[in-house]
Design a protein around this motif. Structure first.
Motif, PDB file in Angstrom:
ATOM      1  N   GLU A 107      -9.881   0.935  -7.697  1.00 12.26           N
ATOM      2  CA  GLU A 107      -8.537   1.466  -7.467  1.00 12.26           C
ATOM      3  C   GLU A 107      -8.015   2.091  -8.752  1.00 12.26           C
ATOM      4  O   GLU A 107      -8.233   1.570  -9.848  1.00 12.26           O
ATOM      5  CB  GLU A 107      -7.594   0.351  -7.017  1.00 12.26           C
ATOM      6  CG  GLU A 107      -6.187   0.844  -6.656  1.00 12.26           C
ATOM      7  CD  GLU A 107      -5.301  -0.286  -6.160  1.00 12.26           C
ATOM      8  OE1 GLU A 107      -4.537  -0.056  -5.216  1.00 12.26           O
ATOM      9  OE2 GLU A 107      -5.374  -1.402  -6.722  1.00 12.26           O
ATOM     10  N   PRO A 165       3.685   2.873  -3.811  1.00 13.71           N
ATOM     11  CA  PRO A 165       3.662   3.951  -4.814  1.00 13.71           C
ATOM     12  C   PRO A 165       4.220   5.276  -4.278  1.00 13.71           C
ATOM     13  O   PRO A 165       4.969   5.968  -4.986  1.00 13.71           O
ATOM     14  CB  PRO A 165       2.178   4.078  -5.167  1.00 13.71           C
ATOM     15  CG  PRO A 165       1.611   2.732  -4.890  1.00 13.71           C
ATOM     16  CD  PRO A 165       2.347   2.261  -3.669  1.00 13.71           C
ATOM     17  N   GLU A 166       3.874   5.616  -3.040  1.00 11.38           N
ATOM     18  CA  GLU A 166       4.366   6.876  -2.485  1.00 11.38           C
ATOM     19  C   GLU A 166       5.857   6.796  -2.201  1.00 11.38           C
ATOM     20  O   GLU A 166       6.585   7.776  -2.389  1.00 11.38           O
ATOM     21  CB  GLU A 166       3.593   7.207  -1.206  1.00 11.38           C
ATOM     22  CG  GLU A 166       3.931   8.582  -0.615  1.00 11.38           C
ATOM     23  CD  GLU A 166       3.628   9.736  -1.561  1.00 11.38           C
ATOM     24  OE1 GLU A 166       4.255  10.804  -1.408  1.00 11.38           O
ATOM     25  OE2 GLU A 166       2.770   9.584  -2.468  1.00 11.38           O
ATOM     26  N   GLN A 203       2.748   0.225 -11.000  1.00 11.67           N
ATOM     27  CA  GLN A 203       3.872   1.159 -10.961  1.00 11.67           C
ATOM     28  C   GLN A 203       4.909   0.843 -12.034  1.00 11.67           C
ATOM     29  O   GLN A 203       5.754   1.682 -12.344  1.00 11.67           O
ATOM     30  CB  GLN A 203       4.546   1.141  -9.580  1.00 11.67           C
ATOM     31  CG  GLN A 203       3.641   1.574  -8.445  1.00 11.67           C
ATOM     32  CD  GLN A 203       2.970   2.904  -8.722  1.00 11.67           C
ATOM     33  OE1 GLN A 203       3.621   3.899  -9.019  1.00 11.67           O
ATOM     34  NE2 GLN A 203       1.644   2.916  -8.625  1.00 11.67           N
ATOM     35  N   LYS A 227      -2.567   4.775 -10.420  1.00  9.39           N
ATOM     36  CA  LYS A 227      -1.488   5.475  -9.705  1.00  9.39           C
ATOM     37  C   LYS A 227      -1.280   4.917  -8.299  1.00  9.39           C
ATOM     38  O   LYS A 227      -0.244   5.137  -7.686  1.00  9.39           O
ATOM     39  CB  LYS A 227      -1.792   6.973  -9.614  1.00  9.39           C
ATOM     40  CG  LYS A 227      -2.961   7.340  -8.714  1.00  9.39           C
ATOM     41  CD  LYS A 227      -3.209   8.838  -8.694  1.00  9.39           C
ATOM     42  CE  LYS A 227      -4.322   9.228  -7.722  1.00  9.39           C
ATOM     43  NZ  LYS A 227      -3.972   8.931  -6.319  1.00  9.39           N
ATOM     44  N   ASP A 228      -2.286   4.199  -7.780  1.00  5.27           N
ATOM     45  CA  ASP A 228      -2.228   3.708  -6.411  1.00  5.27           C
ATOM     46  C   ASP A 228      -1.904   2.223  -6.314  1.00  5.27           C
ATOM     47  O   ASP A 228      -1.731   1.698  -5.217  1.00  5.27           O
ATOM     48  CB  ASP A 228      -3.574   3.959  -5.706  1.00  5.27           C
ATOM     49  CG  ASP A 228      -3.939   5.437  -5.671  1.00  5.27           C
ATOM     50  OD1 ASP A 228      -3.039   6.254  -5.390  1.00  5.27           O
ATOM     51  OD2 ASP A 228      -5.108   5.767  -5.931  1.00  5.27           O
ATOM     52  N   ASP A 273       0.824  -1.202   0.000  1.00  2.00           N
ATOM     53  CA  ASP A 273       0.000   0.000   0.000  1.00  2.00           C
ATOM     54  C   ASP A 273       0.862   1.257   0.000  1.00  2.00           C
ATOM     55  O   ASP A 273       0.507   2.269  -0.589  1.00  2.00           O
ATOM     56  CB  ASP A 273      -0.922   0.021   1.227  1.00  2.00           C
ATOM     57  CG  ASP A 273      -2.054  -0.990   1.103  1.00  2.00           C
ATOM     58  OD1 ASP A 273      -2.321  -1.453  -0.018  1.00  2.00           O
ATOM     59  OD2 ASP A 273      -2.657  -1.324   2.142  1.00  2.00           O
ATOM     60  N   ASP A 321      -0.341  11.250 -10.820  1.00  2.00           N
ATOM     61  CA  ASP A 321       0.746  10.452 -10.273  1.00  2.00           C
ATOM     62  C   ASP A 321       0.873   9.132 -11.028  1.00  2.00           C
ATOM     63  O   ASP A 321       1.356   8.138 -10.491  1.00  2.00           O
ATOM     64  CB  ASP A 321       0.519  10.195  -8.783  1.00  2.00           C
ATOM     65  CG  ASP A 321       0.837  11.414  -7.924  1.00  2.00           C
ATOM     66  OD1 ASP A 321       1.782  12.147  -8.288  1.00  2.00           O
ATOM     67  OD2 ASP A 321       0.139  11.641  -6.918  1.00  2.00           O
TER      68      ASP A 321
END
Length: 379
Positions: free
Chosen positions: A142, A30-31, A151, A145-146, A27, A335
């Motif tokens: 979803e 991605p960030e 990714q 980007k998340d 979770d 993103d």
């Protein structure tokens, strides 16, 4: 069972265990990537070779997964093709798809070949009347980007291309985790039954003439129970769709016996015919057909990504000497990753970008932002 056969049989089990064990970490993934926190990510997966290989693919370096890709591509049955007729796989698949309404195709998560191939096929699939495309990469509702799988640059662009072509894009990944005390078989079936339920929900709410592409990983496309390393059988997405819910699917396996590309295009595929039928080998047997895709080369990290656009290498004079970096491009205002690539110390590897506006960042692997710029590409 020899070690290689055991490893091939274990593929679905290992991947499922890794995904469930790292749910919270995934979770956050991605960030972490957007912030360039590469060292932390690599440390997090250092004890899980398949997940680490997938992470390197996400970072634009499938070459670092080359040894693992080879392991799944050089089994004795992969080389035992003497006497069989070798044909181009794409024409064979397209001729078989004419009257199908649910097309399932799988991928090896750490080799971008199948994602690249499916993206190239999307315009043709659209022209054949396919209207919906579902991704194991995403949970229902979803956004790409998340997601963890989305990714990877070829995956994010596959999803974006589908949206631009007018496909109804949806995610069907399981949202609930299996009980903590569940065994491998129970865990796998718990996940795949949810996936099937999500797909069925999409089919039921779609127009009657809708046609579906389902993009899955590894053995999930099997149309009958698969057999594990201890001969225990377990049910998967394709089996549930066909034999519990009564939907007839047409399934293609692309995960067995990838070949070393020489002069071939990244979207070249082959199949082998045995008495007019495609020879199916490997761990995903209960499928309608099988095609063989290129493996990510050991010496060319850009082999697949170069299809995304022209090379772009910004402001290299400002790159820190003797420092590994990650260069990333996101579509402007989102993103959603357009491309990314990790460069080792003293390397300067390019992005591949089409025309458009991007936010481009350069971080060292500790997450320090070294450079950021809005880029408008005109080719």
């Amino acid at each position: 069972m020899n070690k290689l056969a055991l490893l091939l049989a274990l593929i679905p089990f290992l991947l499922t265990a890794s995904i469930n064990a790292n749910e919270v970490s995934l979770d956050q993934f991605p960030e972490q990537l957007r912030k360039g926190e590469v060292n932390g990510i690599l440390s997090q997966f250092s004890e899980q070779p398949q997940m680490l290989a997938q992470v390197y693919s996400i970072m634009g370096r499938p070459d670092k997964a080359y040894d693992l890709i080879q392991r799944f591509s050089n089994a004795p049955f992969c080389n035992d093709v003497g006497g069989y007729e070798k044909i181009f796989g794409e024409a064979r698949v397209k001729s078989m798809l004419a009257d199908e309404s649910i097309f399932m195709i799988n991928e090896n998560h750490f080799n971008p070949a199948s994602r690249t191939l499916t993206m190239a096929w999307l315009p043709w699939l659209k022209a054949q009347g396919f209207t919906h495309i579902g991704f194991e990469a995403l949970e229902p509702n979803e956004r790409s980007k998340d997601g963890f799988y989305s990714q990877e640059p070829m995956m994010s662009n596959l999803i974006k291309t589908a949206e631009e072509l007018g496909f109804e894009v949806f995610g069907y990944e399981a949202e609930k985790l299996a009980p903590e005390d569940a065994g491998f078989v129970e865990r796998f079936e718990f996940r795949d039954k949810q996936q099937a339920e999500h797909v069925v929900a999409e089919i039921k709410k779609a127009p009657k003439d809708a046609k579906f592409v389902l993009f899955a990983g590894w053995g999930h496309v099997g149309e009958a129970p698969l057999r594990g390393p201890d001969s225990t059988t377990y049910r998967v997405l394709g089996d549930f769709l066909n034999n519990t819910y009564g939907y007839e699917t047409f399934s293609i396996d692309t995960t067995a016996c990838a070949f070393e590309p020489v002069d071939e295009s990244p979207t070249t595929t082959y199949a082998y015919l045995n008495d007019g039928n495609v020879l199916n080998v490997g761990s995903v047997q209960p499928v309608d057909s099988q095609i063989r895709v290129p493996m990510a080369p050991a010496d060319n990290p850009s082999y697949f990504r170069r299809l995304l656009g022209e090379a772009f290498l910004p402001d290299t004079d400002s790159w820190p000497p003797s420092t590994a970096v990650i260069l990333q491009a996101y579509y402007a205002g989102t993103d959603v990753v357009a491309d990314r690539v990790l460069s080792e110390a003293n390397e300067k590897r390019p992005l591949f970008l089409d025309e458009g506006e991007y936010r481009v960042t350069l971080h060292d692997l500790g997450g320090n932002l070294l450079w950021q710029q809005r880029v408008n590409r005109t080719l």
